[in-house]
Design a protein around this motif. Structure first.
Motif, PDB file in Angstrom:
ATOM      1  N   HIS A  53       0.845  -1.204   0.000  1.00 51.42           N
ATOM      2  CA  HIS A  53       0.000   0.000   0.000  1.00 51.42           C
ATOM      3  C   HIS A  53       0.882   1.257   0.000  1.00 51.42           C
ATOM      4  CE1 HIS A  53      -3.172   2.815   0.976  1.00 51.42           C
ATOM      5  NE2 HIS A  53      -2.474   3.204   2.029  1.00 51.42           N
ATOM      6  N   HIS A  54       1.942   1.238   0.772  1.00 47.86           N
ATOM      7  CA  HIS A  54       2.844   2.391   0.837  1.00 47.86           C
ATOM      8  C   HIS A  54       3.490   2.656  -0.528  1.00 47.86           C
ATOM      9  CE1 HIS A  54       5.650   5.322   2.397  1.00 47.86           C
ATOM     10  NE2 HIS A  54       6.641   4.647   1.850  1.00 47.86           N
ATOM     11  N   LEU A  55       3.847   1.590  -1.243  1.00 50.17           N
ATOM     12  CA  LEU A  55       4.445   1.774  -2.567  1.00 50.17           C
ATOM     13  C   LEU A  55       3.447   2.334  -3.573  1.00 50.17           C
ATOM     14  CD1 LEU A  55       6.550  -1.494  -2.808  1.00 50.17           C
ATOM     15  CD2 LEU A  55       7.424   0.848  -2.592  1.00 50.17           C
ATOM     16  N   ILE A  56       2.184   1.911  -3.453  1.00 43.66           N
ATOM     17  CA  ILE A  56       1.156   2.351  -4.396  1.00 43.66           C
ATOM     18  C   ILE A  56       0.656   3.757  -4.055  1.00 43.66           C
ATOM     19  CG2 ILE A  56      -1.200   1.900  -5.194  1.00 43.66           C
ATOM     20  CD1 ILE A  56      -0.584  -1.087  -4.727  1.00 43.66           C
ATOM     21  N   GLU A  57       0.426   4.007  -2.786  1.00 40.85           N
ATOM     22  CA  GLU A  57      -0.151   5.284  -2.323  1.00 40.85           C
ATOM     23  C   GLU A  57       0.671   5.848  -1.160  1.00 40.85           C
ATOM     24  OE1 GLU A  57      -2.547   6.712  -3.829  1.00 40.85           O
ATOM     25  OE2 GLU A  57      -3.641   5.153  -4.892  1.00 40.85           O
ATOM     26  N   PRO A  58       1.880   6.353  -1.411  1.00 36.83           N
ATOM     27  CA  PRO A  58       2.753   6.784  -0.309  1.00 36.83           C
ATOM     28  C   PRO A  58       2.208   7.946   0.518  1.00 36.83           C
ATOM     29  CG  PRO A  58       3.705   7.373  -2.426  1.00 36.83           C
ATOM     30  CD  PRO A  58       2.497   6.532  -2.704  1.00 36.83           C
ATOM     31  N   GLU A  59       1.320   8.760  -0.062  1.00 42.06           N
ATOM     32  CA  GLU A  59       0.822   9.936   0.661  1.00 42.06           C
ATOM     33  C   GLU A  59      -0.376   9.627   1.549  1.00 42.06           C
ATOM     34  OE1 GLU A  59      -1.538   9.472  -2.979  1.00 42.06           O
ATOM     35  OE2 GLU A  59       0.595   9.425  -2.591  1.00 42.06           O
ATOM     36  N   LEU A  60      -0.970   8.443   1.410  1.00 43.00           N
ATOM     37  CA  LEU A  60      -2.153   8.094   2.203  1.00 43.00           C
ATOM     38  C   LEU A  60      -1.759   7.423   3.513  1.00 43.00           C
ATOM     39  CD1 LEU A  60      -4.550   6.700  -0.569  1.00 43.00           C
ATOM     40  CD2 LEU A  60      -4.534   8.966   0.477  1.00 43.00           C
ATOM     41  N   ALA A  65      -7.111   0.175   9.589  1.00 41.41           N
ATOM     42  CA  ALA A  65      -8.469   0.729   9.514  1.00 41.41           C
ATOM     43  C   ALA A  65      -8.665   1.482   8.200  1.00 41.41           C
ATOM     44  CB  ALA A  65      -8.735   1.655  10.695  1.00 41.41           C
ATOM     45  N   PHE A  66      -7.712   2.306   7.824  1.00 40.56           N
ATOM     46  CA  PHE A  66      -7.841   3.069   6.580  1.00 40.56           C
ATOM     47  C   PHE A  66      -7.800   2.141   5.373  1.00 40.56           C
ATOM     48  CE2 PHE A  66      -6.081   5.275   2.924  1.00 40.56           C
ATOM     49  CZ  PHE A  66      -7.003   6.298   2.792  1.00 40.56           C
ATOM     50  N   THR A  68      -8.590  -1.005   5.191  1.00 41.93           N
ATOM     51  CA  THR A  68      -9.826  -1.787   5.131  1.00 41.93           C
ATOM     52  C   THR A  68     -10.931  -0.964   4.494  1.00 41.93           C
ATOM     53  OG1 THR A  68      -9.191  -3.033   7.095  1.00 41.93           O
ATOM     54  CG2 THR A  68     -11.517  -3.051   6.517  1.00 41.93           C
ATOM     55  N   SER A  69     -11.039   0.306   4.883  1.00 49.38           N
ATOM     56  CA  SER A  69     -12.090   1.160   4.313  1.00 49.38           C
ATOM     57  C   SER A  69     -11.854   1.422   2.831  1.00 49.38           C
ATOM     58  CB  SER A  69     -12.177   2.480   5.073  1.00 49.38           C
ATOM     59  OG  SER A  69     -11.062   3.299   4.780  1.00 49.38           O
ATOM     60  N   LEU A  70     -10.610   1.433   2.412  1.00 46.72           N
ATOM     61  CA  LEU A  70     -10.270   1.743   1.027  1.00 46.72           C
ATOM     62  C   LEU A  70     -10.421   0.537   0.101  1.00 46.72           C
ATOM     63  CD1 LEU A  70      -9.088   4.033  -0.752  1.00 46.72           C
ATOM     64  CD2 LEU A  70      -6.830   3.117  -0.220  1.00 46.72           C
ATOM     65  N   TYR A  71     -10.021  -0.643   0.564  1.00 47.03           N
ATOM     66  CA  TYR A  71      -9.904  -1.796  -0.326  1.00 47.03           C
ATOM     67  C   TYR A  71     -11.003  -2.844  -0.198  1.00 47.03           C
ATOM     68  CZ  TYR A  71      -5.268   0.059  -1.251  1.00 47.03           C
ATOM     69  OH  TYR A  71      -4.221   0.868  -1.603  1.00 47.03           O
ATOM     70  N   THR A  72     -11.989  -2.657   0.639  1.00 46.59           N
ATOM     71  CA  THR A  72     -13.067  -3.639   0.741  1.00 46.59           C
ATOM     72  C   THR A  72     -14.357  -3.047   0.187  1.00 46.59           C
ATOM     73  OG1 THR A  72     -13.597  -2.967   3.002  1.00 46.59           O
ATOM     74  CG2 THR A  72     -12.096  -4.820   2.748  1.00 46.59           C
ATOM     75  N   TRP A  73     -15.120  -3.880  -0.497  1.00 46.25           N
ATOM     76  CA  TRP A  73     -16.424  -3.464  -1.004  1.00 46.25           C
ATOM     77  C   TRP A  73     -17.388  -4.612  -0.875  1.00 46.25           C
ATOM     78  CZ3 TRP A  73     -18.580   0.931  -1.455  1.00 46.25           C
ATOM     79  CH2 TRP A  73     -19.844   1.010  -2.030  1.00 46.25           C
ATOM     80  N   PRO A  74     -18.511  -4.459  -0.226  1.00 49.34           N
ATOM     81  CA  PRO A  74     -18.883  -3.208   0.429  1.00 49.34           C
ATOM     82  C   PRO A  74     -17.946  -2.926   1.599  1.00 49.34           C
ATOM     83  CG  PRO A  74     -20.418  -4.940   1.016  1.00 49.34           C
ATOM     84  CD  PRO A  74     -19.496  -5.513  -0.029  1.00 49.34           C
ATOM     85  N   PRO A  75     -17.835  -1.664   2.008  1.00 42.71           N
ATOM     86  CA  PRO A  75     -16.917  -1.325   3.102  1.00 42.71           C
ATOM     87  C   PRO A  75     -17.178  -2.171   4.347  1.00 42.71           C
ATOM     88  CG  PRO A  75     -17.794   0.655   2.102  1.00 42.71           C
ATOM     89  CD  PRO A  75     -18.548  -0.503   1.509  1.00 42.71           C
ATOM     90  N   VAL A  76     -16.117  -2.693   4.899  1.00 40.81           N
ATOM     91  CA  VAL A  76     -16.204  -3.524   6.092  1.00 40.81           C
ATOM     92  C   VAL A  76     -15.848  -2.666   7.295  1.00 40.81           C
ATOM     93  CG1 VAL A  76     -15.206  -5.525   7.268  1.00 40.81           C
ATOM     94  CG2 VAL A  76     -15.608  -5.596   4.798  1.00 40.81           C
ATOM     95  N   TYR A  79     -12.622  -3.846  12.799  1.00 38.85           N
ATOM     96  CA  TYR A  79     -13.011  -4.595  13.996  1.00 38.85           C
ATOM     97  C   TYR A  79     -12.830  -3.819  15.295  1.00 38.85           C
ATOM     98  CZ  TYR A  79      -8.106  -5.534  15.009  1.00 38.85           C
ATOM     99  OH  TYR A  79      -6.787  -5.402  15.320  1.00 38.85           O
ATOM    100  N   LYS A  80     -11.889  -2.906  15.361  1.00 38.60           N
ATOM    101  CA  LYS A  80     -11.699  -2.146  16.594  1.00 38.60           C
ATOM    102  C   LYS A  80     -12.764  -1.075  16.775  1.00 38.60           C
ATOM    103  CE  LYS A  80      -6.840  -2.959  17.350  1.00 38.60           C
ATOM    104  NZ  LYS A  80      -5.518  -2.390  17.556  1.00 38.60           N
ATOM    105  N   ASP A  81     -13.529  -0.808  15.707  1.00 36.91           N
ATOM    106  CA  ASP A  81     -14.627   0.145  15.803  1.00 36.91           C
ATOM    107  C   ASP A  81     -15.930  -0.525  16.226  1.00 36.91           C
ATOM    108  OD1 ASP A  81     -12.952   2.171  15.021  1.00 36.91           O
ATOM    109  OD2 ASP A  81     -13.517   2.041  12.908  1.00 36.91           O
ATOM    110  N   ASP A  82     -15.907  -1.845  16.417  1.00 38.10           N
ATOM    111  CA  ASP A  82     -17.110  -2.550  16.849  1.00 38.10           C
ATOM    112  C   ASP A  82     -17.531  -2.050  18.221  1.00 38.10           C
ATOM    113  OD1 ASP A  82     -17.036  -4.017  14.589  1.00 38.10           O
ATOM    114  OD2 ASP A  82     -16.372  -5.873  15.523  1.00 38.10           O
TER     115      ASP A  82
END
Length: 102
Positions: A53-60, A65-66, A68-76, A79-82
């Motif tokens: 992920h760092h190689l693909i999107e170094p500025e993000l 948690a981030f 998971t929100s970016l790469y899952t669909w539908p967004p998952v 787990y720590k936000d449960d």
């Protein structure tokens, strides 16, 4: 778990990490610092999702948690936000079927 079972689990992990199977993890560099004394050096190939992920999107951000929100669909939901309280549990908020079909 008794001591014999624990040794059995460590033996299985050692075999897995020293096999030619692909090992995939999130922030494997950190995990390996904790596992090396028990499993030894892992055999390649292994793949670190955070490094990719760092190689693909170094500025993000590179948190799980981030990512998971970016790469899952539908967004998952991360787990720590449960919800931790029983009265605010997912069972009270929505059905598990709803979570899977959002």
């Amino acid at each position: 778990m008794n001591e014999i079972e624990e040794h059995y689990v460590w033996d299985l992990l050692r075999k897995l990490f020293q096999s030619n199977l692909m090992k995939i993890g999130q922030n494997l560099n950190y995990d390996l610092t904790k596992l090396l004394p028990f499993i030894g050096e892992p055999a390649p190939p292994w793949y670190d999702l955070m490094m990719a992920h760092h190689l693909i999107e170094p500025e993000l951000p590179h948190t799980l948690a981030f990512m998971t929100s970016l790469y899952t669909w539908p967004p998952v939901n991360y787990y720590k936000d449960d919800p931790k309280d029983e009265e605010k549990s997912w069972k009270q908020m929505t059905s598990s079927e709803t979570l899977w079909f959002i």
